[in-house]
Design a protein around this motif. Structure first.
Motif, short mmCIF file in Angstrom:
data_model
loop_
_atom_site.label_atom_id
_atom_site.label_comp_id
_atom_site.label_asym_id
_atom_site.label_seq_id
_atom_site.Cartn_x
_atom_site.Cartn_y
_atom_site.Cartn_z
N HIS A 94 0.82 -1.22 0.00
CA HIS A 94 0.00 0.00 0.00
C HIS A 94 0.85 1.26 0.00
CE1 HIS A 94 -3.44 -2.54 0.51
NE2 HIS A 94 -2.81 -3.16 1.49
N GLY A 95 1.73 1.35 -0.96
CA GLY A 95 2.62 2.50 -1.06
C GLY A 95 1.91 3.82 -1.17
N ASP A 96 0.69 3.83 -1.73
CA ASP A 96 -0.03 5.09 -1.89
C ASP A 96 -0.40 5.72 -0.56
OD1 ASP A 96 -1.88 2.99 -1.48
OD2 ASP A 96 -3.46 4.03 -2.57
N LEU A 97 -0.45 4.94 0.51
CA LEU A 97 -0.73 5.51 1.83
C LEU A 97 0.44 6.34 2.36
CD1 LEU A 97 -2.42 2.47 3.61
CD2 LEU A 97 -3.55 4.55 2.77
N PHE A 98 1.61 6.16 1.72
CA PHE A 98 2.82 6.83 2.19
C PHE A 98 3.22 8.00 1.31
CE2 PHE A 98 2.63 2.54 3.61
CZ PHE A 98 2.86 2.66 4.96
N ASP A 99 2.57 8.16 0.17
CA ASP A 99 2.87 9.28 -0.72
C ASP A 99 2.43 10.57 -0.06
OD1 ASP A 99 3.75 7.46 -2.59
OD2 ASP A 99 1.89 7.48 -3.75
N ARG A 100 3.30 11.55 -0.11
CA ARG A 100 2.97 12.84 0.51
C ARG A 100 2.50 13.86 -0.52
NH1 ARG A 100 1.81 13.38 5.28
NH2 ARG A 100 3.00 15.23 5.67
N PRO A 102 1.37 13.71 -4.54
CA PRO A 102 0.10 14.04 -3.90
C PRO A 102 -0.26 13.04 -2.80
CG PRO A 102 -0.32 12.90 -5.95
CD PRO A 102 1.17 13.05 -5.83
N SER A 103 -0.96 13.53 -1.81
CA SER A 103 -1.45 12.68 -0.73
C SER A 103 -2.68 11.92 -1.22
CB SER A 103 -1.84 13.56 0.46
OG SER A 103 -2.70 12.87 1.34
N LEU A 105 -5.26 11.55 0.30
CA LEU A 105 -6.46 12.28 0.72
C LEU A 105 -6.94 13.27 -0.33
CD1 LEU A 105 -5.91 12.89 4.54
CD2 LEU A 105 -7.00 10.97 3.36
N GLU A 106 -6.05 13.66 -1.25
CA GLU A 106 -6.47 14.57 -2.32
C GLU A 106 -7.48 13.91 -3.25
OE1 GLU A 106 -3.14 16.54 -4.22
OE2 GLU A 106 -2.11 16.63 -2.30
N ARG A 107 -7.56 12.59 -3.24
CA ARG A 107 -8.57 11.89 -4.02
C ARG A 107 -9.96 12.08 -3.43
NH1 ARG A 107 -5.85 5.92 -4.38
NH2 ARG A 107 -3.80 6.59 -5.11
N TYR A 108 -10.01 12.39 -2.16
CA TYR A 108 -11.28 12.42 -1.43
C TYR A 108 -11.69 13.79 -0.92
CZ TYR A 108 -10.23 7.47 -1.46
OH TYR A 108 -9.91 6.20 -1.88
N TYR A 109 -10.71 14.67 -0.72
CA TYR A 109 -10.98 15.97 -0.11
C TYR A 109 -10.43 17.11 -0.94
CZ TYR A 109 -12.11 13.54 4.23
OH TYR A 109 -12.68 12.73 5.18
N SER A 110 -11.17 18.22 -0.93
CA SER A 110 -10.64 19.44 -1.54
C SER A 110 -9.61 20.04 -0.58
CB SER A 110 -11.77 20.45 -1.78
OG SER A 110 -12.27 20.92 -0.54
N ARG A 111 -8.71 20.83 -1.13
CA ARG A 111 -7.71 21.49 -0.29
C ARG A 111 -8.38 22.42 0.72
NH1 ARG A 111 -2.92 22.95 -4.55
NH2 ARG A 111 -2.27 20.79 -4.79
N GLU A 112 -9.43 23.10 0.26
CA GLU A 112 -10.13 24.03 1.14
C GLU A 112 -10.68 23.30 2.37
OE1 GLU A 112 -10.87 23.74 -2.22
OE2 GLU A 112 -9.57 25.43 -2.73
N THR A 113 -11.25 22.14 2.15
CA THR A 113 -11.80 21.38 3.27
C THR A 113 -10.70 20.98 4.25
OG1 THR A 113 -13.68 20.56 2.01
CG2 THR A 113 -13.02 19.26 3.92
N LEU A 114 -9.62 20.42 3.74
CA LEU A 114 -8.55 19.97 4.63
C LEU A 114 -7.86 21.13 5.36
CD1 LEU A 114 -6.92 17.01 2.71
CD2 LEU A 114 -8.45 16.93 4.70
N ARG A 115 -7.92 22.30 4.79
CA ARG A 115 -7.30 23.46 5.42
C ARG A 115 -8.26 24.17 6.39
NH1 ARG A 115 -4.19 25.93 0.14
NH2 ARG A 115 -2.56 24.32 0.11
#
Length: 147
Positions: A94-100, A102-103, A105-115
């Motif tokens: 599951h290497g994609d869990l370690f990618d920073r 893009p993270s 989470l960018e597949r699921y959340y907008s930047r505005e939401t996470l910020r």
């Protein structure tokens, strides 16, 4: 350091903040999810993470949505894989869990939401990416259409 030593060191806050990286967060979450049911693991992990951040003088670093989202992604992967017996096997699969960047989470959340302050304080449901596209293809029982 084996899993038990790693958890004990983290929970005792003897790991330096500068020595606890993203992969360590994922490993700790994986261990908690192996040892406890999902809800208890989330509670244990979030309490330990908040305590660790406060101990190191950075309580504002804790982010509820990021924490819960990763816990849920890790849990899902563990269930799909039948929970690989060892950390290295899980990490390799599951290497994609370690990618920073893009993270994942960018597949699921907008930047505005996470910020947002709201997402930092409470778990916010995904609002972008794959989750939006997946929702368009949901099939309901008895041939019902999505509202």
């Amino acid at each position: 350091m084996n899993d038990r030593e790693f958890v004990a060191a983290f929970e005792a806050c003897t790991i330096a903040n500068t020595d606890f990286h993203h992969a360590d967060h994922v490993r700790l979450a994986w261990i908690c999810l192996r040892e406890d049911p999902l809800i208890e693991a989330i509670g244990r992990f979030t309490a330990a993470l908040q305590r660790f951040a406060a101990h190191h003088g950075v309580p504002d670093l804790y982010h509820e949505t990021i924490t819960w989202a990763y816990m849920l992604l890790i849990y899902e992967r563990m269930q799909r894989d039948g929970a690989p017996a060892d950390w290295e096997s899980f990490r390799a699969a599951h290497g994609d869990l370690f990618d920073r960047k893009p993270s994942i989470l960018e597949r699921y959340y907008s930047r505005e939401t996470l910020r947002s302050d709201l997402a930092r304080r409470i778990f916010v449901l995904p609002d972008a990416g794959a989750s939006s596209r997946a929702a368009e293809n949901v099939e309901f029982p008895h041939g019902e259409k999505q509202p």
